[in-house]
Design a protein around this motif. Structure first.
Motif, PDB file in Angstrom:
ATOM      1  N   ASN A  10      11.610  10.142  11.859  1.00 22.77           N
ATOM      2  CA  ASN A  10      12.879   9.445  12.024  1.00 22.77           C
ATOM      3  C   ASN A  10      13.496   9.103  10.678  1.00 22.77           C
ATOM      4  O   ASN A  10      14.696   8.930  10.571  1.00 22.77           O
ATOM      5  N   GLN A  11      12.701   8.995   9.656  1.00 21.01           N
ATOM      6  CA  GLN A  11      13.190   8.645   8.329  1.00 21.01           C
ATOM      7  C   GLN A  11      13.341   9.878   7.444  1.00 21.01           C
ATOM      8  O   GLN A  11      13.698   9.768   6.293  1.00 21.01           O
ATOM      9  N   GLY A  12      13.091  11.032   7.964  1.00 20.96           N
ATOM     10  CA  GLY A  12      13.192  12.244   7.177  1.00 20.96           C
ATOM     11  C   GLY A  12      11.898  12.590   6.464  1.00 20.96           C
ATOM     12  O   GLY A  12      11.607  13.731   6.207  1.00 20.96           O
ATOM     13  N   GLN A  13      11.119  11.556   6.128  1.00 17.71           N
ATOM     14  CA  GLN A  13       9.813  11.780   5.516  1.00 17.71           C
ATOM     15  C   GLN A  13       8.943  10.561   5.770  1.00 17.71           C
ATOM     16  O   GLN A  13       9.425   9.479   6.025  1.00 17.71           O
ATOM     17  N   ARG A  14       7.667  10.750   5.679  1.00 19.40           N
ATOM     18  CA  ARG A  14       6.736   9.661   5.926  1.00 19.40           C
ATOM     19  C   ARG A  14       6.642   8.776   4.681  1.00 19.40           C
ATOM     20  O   ARG A  14       6.587   9.284   3.560  1.00 19.40           O
ATOM     21  N   PRO A  15       6.620   7.425   4.854  1.00 19.88           N
ATOM     22  CA  PRO A  15       6.489   6.538   3.698  1.00 19.88           C
ATOM     23  C   PRO A  15       5.157   6.781   2.992  1.00 19.88           C
ATOM     24  O   PRO A  15       4.171   7.172   3.611  1.00 19.88           O
ATOM     25  N   SER A  16       5.141   6.535   1.703  1.00 18.26           N
ATOM     26  CA  SER A  16       3.911   6.733   0.944  1.00 18.26           C
ATOM     27  C   SER A  16       2.868   5.710   1.367  1.00 18.26           C
ATOM     28  O   SER A  16       3.188   4.649   1.899  1.00 18.26           O
ATOM     29  N   ALA A  17       1.624   6.009   1.091  1.00 15.96           N
ATOM     30  CA  ALA A  17       0.530   5.098   1.416  1.00 15.96           C
ATOM     31  C   ALA A  17       0.687   3.784   0.645  1.00 15.96           C
ATOM     32  O   ALA A  17       0.387   2.708   1.171  1.00 15.96           O
ATOM     33  N   LEU A  18       1.184   3.862  -0.585  1.00 15.26           N
ATOM     34  CA  LEU A  18       1.405   2.657  -1.378  1.00 15.26           C
ATOM     35  C   LEU A  18       2.455   1.777  -0.711  1.00 15.26           C
ATOM     36  O   LEU A  18       2.276   0.567  -0.565  1.00 15.26           O
ATOM     37  N   PHE A  19       3.558   2.376  -0.271  1.00 14.82           N
ATOM     38  CA  PHE A  19       4.598   1.607   0.409  1.00 14.82           C
ATOM     39  C   PHE A  19       4.043   0.957   1.669  1.00 14.82           C
ATOM     40  O   PHE A  19       4.305  -0.218   1.940  1.00 14.82           O
ATOM     41  N   GLU A  20       3.286   1.698   2.446  1.00 12.34           N
ATOM     42  CA  GLU A  20       2.717   1.150   3.672  1.00 12.34           C
ATOM     43  C   GLU A  20       1.778  -0.018   3.382  1.00 12.34           C
ATOM     44  O   GLU A  20       1.787  -1.016   4.095  1.00 12.34           O
TER      45      GLU A  20
ATOM     46  N   LEU B  92       1.876  -2.048   0.683  1.00 14.77           N
ATOM     47  CA  LEU B  92       2.683  -3.184   0.234  1.00 14.77           C
ATOM     48  C   LEU B  92       3.438  -3.803   1.402  1.00 14.77           C
ATOM     49  O   LEU B  92       3.550  -5.023   1.502  1.00 14.77           O
ATOM     50  N   ASP B  93       3.940  -2.988   2.290  1.00 18.97           N
ATOM     51  CA  ASP B  93       4.643  -3.480   3.462  1.00 18.97           C
ATOM     52  C   ASP B  93       3.702  -4.278   4.358  1.00 18.97           C
ATOM     53  O   ASP B  93       4.074  -5.320   4.901  1.00 18.97           O
ATOM     54  N   ALA B  94       2.469  -3.825   4.476  1.00 22.31           N
ATOM     55  CA  ALA B  94       1.501  -4.499   5.333  1.00 22.31           C
ATOM     56  C   ALA B  94       1.164  -5.905   4.828  1.00 22.31           C
ATOM     57  O   ALA B  94       0.892  -6.800   5.628  1.00 22.31           O
TER      58      ALA B  94
ATOM     59  N   VAL C 221       7.937  -8.015  -0.789  1.00 23.02           N
ATOM     60  CA  VAL C 221       9.385  -7.896  -0.608  1.00 23.02           C
ATOM     61  C   VAL C 221       9.994  -6.925  -1.596  1.00 23.02           C
ATOM     62  O   VAL C 221      10.748  -6.039  -1.232  1.00 23.02           O
ATOM     63  N   GLY C 222       9.683  -7.054  -2.869  1.00 20.22           N
ATOM     64  CA  GLY C 222      10.254  -6.166  -3.868  1.00 20.22           C
ATOM     65  C   GLY C 222      10.048  -6.719  -5.260  1.00 20.22           C
ATOM     66  O   GLY C 222       9.475  -7.785  -5.452  1.00 20.22           O
ATOM     67  N   CYS C 223      10.536  -6.006  -6.227  1.00 19.49           N
ATOM     68  CA  CYS C 223      10.401  -6.462  -7.601  1.00 19.49           C
ATOM     69  C   CYS C 223      11.544  -5.901  -8.439  1.00 19.49           C
ATOM     70  O   CYS C 223      12.229  -4.970  -8.031  1.00 19.49           O
ATOM     71  N   ILE C 224      11.752  -6.525  -9.595  1.00 20.39           N
ATOM     72  CA  ILE C 224      12.756  -6.047 -10.537  1.00 20.39           C
ATOM     73  C   ILE C 224      12.128  -5.986 -11.919  1.00 20.39           C
ATOM     74  O   ILE C 224      11.149  -6.674 -12.201  1.00 20.39           O
ATOM     75  N   ASP C 225      12.702  -5.202 -12.777  1.00 19.55           N
ATOM     76  CA  ASP C 225      12.242  -5.110 -14.149  1.00 19.55           C
ATOM     77  C   ASP C 225      13.048  -6.106 -14.965  1.00 19.55           C
ATOM     78  O   ASP C 225      14.255  -5.935 -15.144  1.00 19.55           O
TER      79      ASP C 225
END
Length: 92
Positions: free
Chosen positions: A46-56, A58-60, A64-68
């Motif tokens: 549904n997203q065009g590609q599967r999320p990376s294992a790292l993203f999954e 972090l999501d779990a 939320v996110g980060c900035i430099d």
């Protein structure tokens, strides 16, 4: 469907652990695993590609996110804000 297979030791142990945790017959455990894999594939397509294992991962954990930015931002962020108008605009 009749299945006969040989699993490597790692996956054999994982399958036994799943069966123990779920407290279900092997057939039901395999159905749960197949449904979970099928769901993951549908979610990825549904997203065009599967999320990376790292993203999954972090999501779990709720990341939320980060900035430099400045490494001390978490401790001195208030010195960067202009509270004169109470809008929270960034002071340069």
């Amino acid at each position: 469907m009749h299945l006969e297979l040989d699993l490597d030791p790692v996956h054999g142990e994982r399958l036994r652990a799943l069966q123990s945790q779920l407290q279900k017959p092997l057939e039901d455990v395999l159905c749960v695993a197949i449904d979970a894999a099928f769901h993951d594939l549908e979610k990825g397509s549904n997203q065009g590609q599967r999320p990376s294992a790292l993203f999954e991962a972090l999501d779990a954990i709720g990341f939320v996110g980060c900035i430099d930015d400045d490494e001390h931002l978490a401790t001195d962020y208030k010195s960067r804000l202009d509270f004169s108008s109470k809008t929270g605009s960034f002071r340069k």
